[in-house]
Structure formats: structure tokens, C-alpha cells
Write an enzyme that holds these catalytic residues in place. Structure first.
Site, PDB file in Angstrom:
ATOM      1  CG  HIS A   1      42.852  40.043  43.638  1.00  0.00           C
ATOM      2  ND1 HIS A   1      43.446  38.831  43.917  1.00  0.00           N
ATOM      3  CD2 HIS A   1      41.603  39.986  44.158  1.00  0.00           C
ATOM      4  CE1 HIS A   1      42.583  38.080  44.596  1.00  0.00           C
ATOM      5  NE2 HIS A   1      41.461  38.762  44.742  1.00  0.00           N
TER       6      HIS A   1
ATOM      7  CG  ASP B   1      45.857  35.307  54.363  1.00  0.00           C
ATOM      8  OD1 ASP B   1      44.744  35.729  54.727  1.00  0.00           O
ATOM      9  OD2 ASP B   1      46.012  34.612  53.349  1.00  0.00           O
TER      10      ASP B   1
ATOM     11  NE  ARG C   1      38.328  34.740  57.151  1.00  0.00           N
ATOM     12  CZ  ARG C   1      38.625  35.115  55.915  1.00  0.00           C
ATOM     13  NH1 ARG C   1      39.887  35.215  55.529  1.00  0.00           N
ATOM     14  NH2 ARG C   1      37.674  35.390  55.049  1.00  0.00           N
TER      15      ARG C   1
ATOM     16  CB  SER D   1      42.293  37.240  53.421  1.00  0.00           C
ATOM     17  OG  SER D   1      42.876  36.103  52.826  1.00  0.00           O
TER      18      SER D   1
ATOM     19  CE  LYS E   1      46.020  35.612  49.629  1.00  0.00           C
ATOM     20  NZ  LYS E   1      45.035  35.266  50.670  1.00  0.00           N
TER      21      LYS E   1
END
Length: 410
Positions: free
Chosen positions: A82, A161, A168, A183, A187
Site C-alpha cells: 500500500h 469505511d 469525515r 480506513s 481495506k
């Protein structure tokens, strides 16, 4: 459960239990908790923060608010990476096929670009026909056949999420570190991974502006992943100048092809190998060889074929998507490149149409910036510092002052 009491508990600095957090997330996802109460809770988290245990419980609850990928028994280890996002960050397009050359599976669920950072899915969709919307059955079958997929987040992954991020976004609570961590990690962990490497960027073209902020975020995400049984690794990488020499979808795909055929910019190749080394059991010399000998290239071509893309278009992608106007930004004097501001260049790419200014915008695959000089390079007066690929004279004129200011030569 009495929601006002939970809000007050967090407001006053109390620690919520796993059960309280799970019930909060489940009831919010099911619509039993109104937006105004969840917004109040998010604001309490923003000011009071969460402990490592609370962040793990929130991540776990959000992950299980939707589908978690399931694999056949005794299937190979599952590995992914990521990135927190950066300008010219096309790492995934090379790293995924490189890792898949090992006897592992790379189930990569990626995102689209928003703001100045580009998205892996947008870049892949510049390849004619490439389909990022595979259902789970087809995706798992593809893993078994070629060892990787790159798809978008399906509607049934991390339902909480989606709802919480929308709140948010309009309540000033996006920068909350525990909410950011939950968040991102919910995922990624919904991919049911064994190993995950994080590329946490810092600098003008990144979400985290300082090394200290990036280090703190990396530590928090690593802690959550390890608590949830995933072998974690991370790198902190600078994003003051663009990664590689191109920004823009088809231009970045072309740069990835160059790397997969044994060439490419050294800074980009180094980061890809650094990340691969963190999660691969293969020695770096062998990883380098796979970029040179065609192994990773063949895996990338297999990915394109498997997801309905036109593999014959990959090597001439900049012909498939050719901007009608290509204009150099010349150096005003001879010297050394001292600055190549990633944020300004990323913003220029968005203004040209290569990114989104709002979620529903259409991407122009052809536009962007190529031939970007690297900090430390010598240039002569009049030599191009970069090339601008534009659709119209108007869009070109709008970005030239920004790009001229982005580069500094002394």
C-alpha cells in the site's frame, strides 16, 4: 447500546472496548446510528485519539463490515503493498507482476486518483479494454492462473469505511490518525493477506508533509497489521520531486513498460526493488534479473490479457493516447536542478485533465508531463526541464506559469 454515553466516554478520553467499537460500527453500517451521532463520535476521536488496541478493534470491525476475500485451502501466501500516494507513483504496475514471479499470490485492490496523486486503476484503464471490475470468483480464478489481479474496491468491501469517510470528508475529521489508519488498513486487510509492505511518503507531493508525520503513520499502520496477524514491513520515501520522470496516465504506463523491459529511471527502479525486497524471499539480484530478463514483463502482459486489456497496445500506449500539443519548459539558465516541486507538477497534471478535481470528473489519459529532470541533474540554458502534453492551448497556458515556478536551476 446508549450512543450518547459512548460519545461522552471518548470525548472525556476514555478507552472503548472491542465490543463497544464493534457494536458502534455494525449499527452505523446498518443505519441504526444517525450521521450526526457518528460525526460527533468522529470529532471526539479527532481530539482525543485512540489507543493502539482501539485502533485495531476499529480496523477489525470496519474490515468485517463487508466481504473479506476467501481463498482455497493450501493456496500460496498472499502479498500486497500500500502506498499513501504521491506524484508520479506508478510503483504498483511493476511491483505486482514482479512479486507474482515468486510462488505467491498478489491480490491487489487499488484506488483511483483524487487530488494531485494519481490512481493505479486510472493508469491501467489507459490500456484499451482493461477491466478493473472483476467479481470475486473470477478474481480468485485469475490468482490461481497467473498469481495476481489488480482491481477496484467492490461495493461489498468495507461498507463502514465508505459511510464513515463520507462523514469525515464534510466534518473536518479526515486528518485523524486513528481514522486514517483504520480506513487504510481495513481495506487492505480485507484482502486476507499474509504479508503487506507500506510505502509511506512525505514531502510537498504527499499527504504527510514531514518525515516525522510519515514515521508516526507508518508505525501506527504497522502496529495494527501485526496485531491482526499480518507480517508487516514499511518504507518511508520522499515525495518532494515526482517519482520517475513522468506524471500522467498513459505516460506513466509507458515508463513502467520501460522498466519491465530492463530500463527506466533509477529512482523508480530502486524504490520498486526496495519494496519488493521487504516482502519477497527472493534475493535482490534475482529481482533485478526479473526486470531485465522479461520475467516480470511477461507477467504484466498476462495480467493485461487476463483483465480484457489489449496487450498489443501496451508498447505504443503514448501513440494510442497522444496529446495534440507537446511543449517544452526550457531552462532559463545553465546550472544544476535544485528543485522540482512535486505538488506543483501534480497540480498541473490535474489542471491539464490528467486527474480529478472532483470525484465524477473524466480522466484524459493522454495529458501530463514527461521528461522531468531530476534534482541534481546538470542542464544547459534552453534545455527542456520537462515536456507538457496538453489537449488545448488554454489548458497549456494555465499550467505553464505553475510549471516554470516548480523548477529551480542554480
Amino acid at each position: 447500546m446508549h450512543i450518547p454515553w459512548l460519545i461522552e466516554k471518548k470525548r472525556d478520553g476514555g478507552e472503548l472496548s472491542a465490543g463497544e467499537i464493534k457494536e458502534l460500527v455494525v449499527d452505523f453500517t446498518d443505519g441504526e446510528i444517525p450521521d450526526y451521532q457518528m460525526s460527533a463520535w468522529a470529532m471526539a476521536v479527532f481530539f482525543r485519539g485512540m489507543t493502539a488496541a482501539e485502533t485495531q478493534h476499529l480496523t477489525d470491525a470496519m474490515m468485517h463490515s463487508g466481504r473479506v476475500l476467501k481463498y482455497p485451502k493450501n493456496s500460496p501466501p498472499k502479498i500486497d503493498k500500500h502506498s499513501t500516494g504521491g506524484v508520479g507513483d506508478k510503483v504498483s504496475l511493476v511491483l505486482a507482476p514482479l512479486l507474482a514471479c515468486d510462488e505467491v499470490w498478489v491480490p491487489m485492490i487499488s484506488g483511483r486518483g483524487l487530488g494531485i496523486t494519481g490512481g493505479t486503476l486510472d493508469k491501467l484503464e489507459s490500456i484499451p479494454g482493461f477491466n478493473v471490475n472483476l467479481d470475486e470468483k473470477r478474481a480468485i480464478k485469475q490468482l490461481d492462473q497467473i498469481g495476481l489481479f489488480v482491481i477496484g474496491q467492490t461495493a461489498d468491501i468495507c461498507l463502514a469505511d465508505k459511510k464513515l469517510y463520507a462523514l469525515r470528508d464534510v466534518t473536518g475529521t479526515v486528518p485523524s490518525q486513528p481514522l486514517i489508519v483504520a480506513s487504510i488498513m481495513s481495506k487492505k486487510l480485507a484482502e486476507n493477506l499474509d504479508r503487506l509492505v507500506l510505502d509511506v511518503k512525505f514531502g510537498s507531493g504527499a499527504f504527510m508533509k514531514t518525515h516525522a508525520e510519515a514515521k508516526q503513520l507508518a508505525a501506527a499502520m504497522t502496529s495494527v497489521g501485526e496485531r491482526m496477524g499480518v507480517k508487516m514491513a514499511h518504507l518511508l520515501s520522499p515525495m518532494d520531486e515526482p517519482l520517475g520522470c513522468t506524471v500522467g496516465n498513459a505516460l506513466e504506463v509507458a515508463e513502467c513498460v520501460e522498466i519491465l523491459e530492463g530500463g527506466g529511471p533509477s529512482d523508480l527502479v530502486k524504490l520498486i526493488l526496495d519494496l519488493a525486497e521487504k516482502v519477497s524471499a527472493t534475493p535482490r539480484t534475482q529481482l533485478e534479473r526479473r526486470l531485465r530478463d522479461g520475467s516480470a514483463w511477461k507477467k504484466f502482459v498476462s495480467l493485461v490479457y487476463a483483465q480484457d486489456g489489449d496487450a498489443t497496445a501496451i508498447e505504443n500506449i503514448t501513440e494510442v493516447h497522444r496529446a495534440p500539443i507537446v511543449r517544452p519548459v526550457p531552462a532559463k539558465k545553465s546550472g544544476t536542478v535544485k528543485k522540482m516541486d512535486a505538488e506543483s507538477i501534480g497540480r498541473a497534471s490535474v489542471f491539464l485533465g490528467g486527474g480529478r478535481q472532483k470525484a465524477g470528473d473524466t480522466i484524459d489519459f493522454a495529458v501530463g508531463i514527461s521528461g522531468i529532470k531530476k534534482i541534481g541533474e546538470k542542464v544547459e540554458r534552453g534545455e527542456p526541464l520537462m515536456l507538457v502534453h496538453a489537449r488545448t492551448d488554454t489548458s497549456l497556458a494555465s499550467v505553464l506559469p505553475l510549471l516554470t515556478k516548480a523548477a529551480q536551476v542554480d
